[in-house]
Motif scaffolding. Structure first.
Motif, PDB file in Angstrom:
ATOM      1  N   GLU A 155       0.289  -1.103  -0.257  1.00  0.00           N
ATOM      2  CA  GLU A 155       0.040   0.214   0.091  1.00  0.00           C
ATOM      3  C   GLU A 155       0.986   1.386  -0.096  1.00  0.00           C
ATOM      4  N   ALA A 156       1.734   0.917   0.703  1.00  0.00           N
ATOM      5  CA  ALA A 156       2.942   2.588   0.713  1.00  0.00           C
ATOM      6  C   ALA A 156       3.737   2.615  -0.603  1.00  0.00           C
ATOM      7  N   ALA A 157       3.673   1.445  -1.644  1.00  0.00           N
ATOM      8  CA  ALA A 157       4.290   1.446  -2.511  1.00  0.00           C
ATOM      9  C   ALA A 157       3.029   2.313  -3.461  1.00  0.00           C
ATOM     10  N   VAL A 158       2.546   2.183  -3.391  1.00  0.00           N
ATOM     11  CA  VAL A 158       0.364   2.436  -4.558  1.00  0.00           C
ATOM     12  C   VAL A 158       0.842   4.366  -4.236  1.00  0.00           C
TER      13      VAL A 158
ATOM     14  N   PHE B   4       3.584   6.614  -5.556  1.00  0.00           N
ATOM     15  CA  PHE B   4       3.362   6.731  -6.806  1.00  0.00           C
ATOM     16  C   PHE B   4       2.244   7.396  -7.461  1.00  0.00           C
ATOM     17  N   GLY B   5       1.451   7.909  -5.947  1.00  0.00           N
ATOM     18  CA  GLY B   5       0.608   8.512  -6.874  1.00  0.00           C
ATOM     19  C   GLY B   5      -0.604   8.175  -6.364  1.00  0.00           C
ATOM     20  N   GLY B   6      -0.785   6.830  -5.840  1.00  0.00           N
ATOM     21  CA  GLY B   6      -2.354   6.055  -6.385  1.00  0.00           C
ATOM     22  C   GLY B   6      -3.220   6.298  -4.824  1.00  0.00           C
ATOM     23  N   VAL B   7      -4.466   6.516  -5.459  1.00  0.00           N
ATOM     24  CA  VAL B   7      -5.257   6.703  -4.525  1.00  0.00           C
ATOM     25  C   VAL B   7      -6.031   6.206  -4.277  1.00  0.00           C
TER      26      VAL B   7
ATOM     27  N   GLY C  96      -6.458 -13.254   0.785  1.00  0.00           N
ATOM     28  CA  GLY C  96      -5.370 -12.392   1.019  1.00  0.00           C
ATOM     29  C   GLY C  96      -5.573 -10.425   1.159  1.00  0.00           C
ATOM     30  N   VAL C  97      -5.094 -10.485   0.521  1.00  0.00           N
ATOM     31  CA  VAL C  97      -5.709  -8.554   0.298  1.00  0.00           C
ATOM     32  C   VAL C  97      -5.106  -8.223  -0.616  1.00  0.00           C
ATOM     33  N   THR C  98      -6.402  -7.277  -1.866  1.00  0.00           N
ATOM     34  CA  THR C  98      -6.391  -7.298  -3.082  1.00  0.00           C
ATOM     35  C   THR C  98      -6.765  -4.875  -2.617  1.00  0.00           C
ATOM     36  N   ILE C  99      -5.843  -4.500  -2.680  1.00  0.00           N
ATOM     37  CA  ILE C  99      -5.680  -3.382  -3.226  1.00  0.00           C
ATOM     38  C   ILE C  99      -6.529  -2.416  -4.411  1.00  0.00           C
ATOM     39  N   CYS C 100      -7.715  -1.690  -3.987  1.00  0.00           N
ATOM     40  CA  CYS C 100      -8.402  -1.628  -5.613  1.00  0.00           C
ATOM     41  C   CYS C 100      -7.693   0.142  -5.295  1.00  0.00           C
TER      42      CYS C 100
ATOM     43  N   ALA D 257       6.465   3.219 -13.488  1.00  0.00           N
ATOM     44  CA  ALA D 257       7.328   3.236 -12.468  1.00  0.00           C
ATOM     45  C   ALA D 257       6.555   2.742 -11.620  1.00  0.00           C
ATOM     46  N   LEU D 258       5.592   2.841 -11.329  1.00  0.00           N
ATOM     47  CA  LEU D 258       5.064   1.368 -10.384  1.00  0.00           C
ATOM     48  C   LEU D 258       4.498   0.151 -10.276  1.00  0.00           C
ATOM     49  N   ARG D 259       4.774  -0.322 -11.257  1.00  0.00           N
ATOM     50  CA  ARG D 259       5.323  -1.583 -11.910  1.00  0.00           C
ATOM     51  C   ARG D 259       6.514  -1.674 -11.985  1.00  0.00           C
ATOM     52  N   ALA D 260       7.582  -0.896 -12.370  1.00  0.00           N
ATOM     53  CA  ALA D 260       8.789  -1.643 -12.210  1.00  0.00           C
ATOM     54  C   ALA D 260       9.551  -1.664 -10.046  1.00  0.00           C
ATOM     55  N   ALA D 261       8.564  -0.268  -9.597  1.00  0.00           N
ATOM     56  CA  ALA D 261       8.984  -1.054  -8.404  1.00  0.00           C
ATOM     57  C   ALA D 261       8.806  -2.123  -7.276  1.00  0.00           C
ATOM     58  N   VAL D 262       7.413  -1.731  -8.030  1.00  0.00           N
ATOM     59  CA  VAL D 262       6.453  -3.806  -7.212  1.00  0.00           C
ATOM     60  C   VAL D 262       7.337  -4.549  -7.982  1.00  0.00           C
ATOM     61  N   THR D 263       7.866  -4.758  -8.495  1.00  0.00           N
ATOM     62  CA  THR D 263       7.986  -5.881  -9.336  1.00  0.00           C
ATOM     63  C   THR D 263       9.761  -5.939  -8.618  1.00  0.00           C
ATOM     64  N   ASP D 264      10.532  -5.145  -8.393  1.00  0.00           N
ATOM     65  CA  ASP D 264      11.763  -4.621  -8.111  1.00  0.00           C
ATOM     66  C   ASP D 264      11.757  -4.912  -6.327  1.00  0.00           C
ATOM     67  N   GLN D 265      11.103  -4.658  -5.674  1.00  0.00           N
ATOM     68  CA  GLN D 265       9.764  -4.467  -4.148  1.00  0.00           C
ATOM     69  C   GLN D 265      10.347  -5.728  -4.261  1.00  0.00           C
ATOM     70  N   PHE D 266       9.395  -6.569  -5.182  1.00  0.00           N
ATOM     71  CA  PHE D 266       8.699  -7.391  -4.085  1.00  0.00           C
ATOM     72  C   PHE D 266       9.621  -9.063  -4.749  1.00  0.00           C
TER      73      PHE D 266
END
Length: 213
Positions: free
Chosen positions: A149-152, A155-158, A167-171, A181-190
């Motif tokens: 959620e912090a990653a979302v 990058f300006g996600g609401v 599990g958890v689904t963040i919409c 950029a968000l996709r790249a960061a999530v792929t890298d972080q996780f």
């Protein structure tokens, strides 16, 4: 079109010029039917006014309409329309009502008065920058939820909804240009275990600061 400017809500403002009362009313509209309905509502509300001048601009079909409503040609509707053009707003309609006070304003005075009536209505409403956003979801484990959620948000996600099940689904949604950029960061972080899924697109309001970033 990745973004456009409009008014976020209906608003009204008024002033007196040489005993004539001018009332500027504005609201967001997305179709010609909505614009016409708004104009008719103001005509009904201010049925005893001398003039109900209007102008509107729509994104769909690039439609621009105006009416002087019996004021001298070019002194009312066009000045109101020009205010919308100058501010770069669309999908909105303005009606400037005039209760005649018995003193003639002249052509120049009418242009200034109707322009001012439109401008103060627009100022009262404010301007929203509507940005094309990607509607997304991100599925993760409970242990990953806080960081995901912090990653979302980084990058300006609401976040609009969060579903807690096995599990958890963040919409959420975010400007389309920030999704890679968000996709790249999530792929890298996780380490590639999480994937941001885009489920659609829609326009959403941003602040002027967000729009410039």
């Amino acid at each position: 079109m990745d973004e456009y400017r409009t008014v976020p809500a209906a608003a009204r403002a008024e002033f007196i010029e040489k005993r004539s009362r001018f009332i500027g009313s504005i609201r967001p509209v997305t179709t010609e039917e909505e614009a016409v309905a708004f104009i008719e509502q103001r005509r009904t509300e201010f049925w005893d006014a001398k003039h109900n001048v209007y102008a509107y601009i729509l994104r769909q079909g690039q439609i621009q309409r105006y009416s002087d409503d019996h004021e001298p040609k070019g002194t009312a509707g066009v000045p109101v329309l020009e205010v919308l053009r100058k501010e770069g707003v669309t999908d909105c309609a303005v009606v400037v009502t005039r209760y005649f006070g018995g003193v003639l304003l002249g052509a120049g005075g009418l242009v200034r008065a109707y322009s001012h009536g439109a401008k103060i209505a627009l100022d009262a409403a404010g301007i929203a920058v509507m940005r094309l956003c990607a509607v997304c979801r991100l599925d993760c484990a409970y242990a990953q939820y806080s960081q995901a959620e912090a990653a979302v948000r980084q990058f300006g996600g609401v976040v609009e909804d969060t579903e807690f099940a096995a599990g958890v689904t963040i919409c959420f949604y975010l400007p389309c240009d920030r999704l890679p950029a968000l996709r790249a960061a999530v792929t890298d972080q996780f380490c590639g275990t999480l994937v941001v899924e885009q489920t659609g697109e829609r326009y959403a309001a941003s602040t002027a600061e967000e729009a410039e970033s």
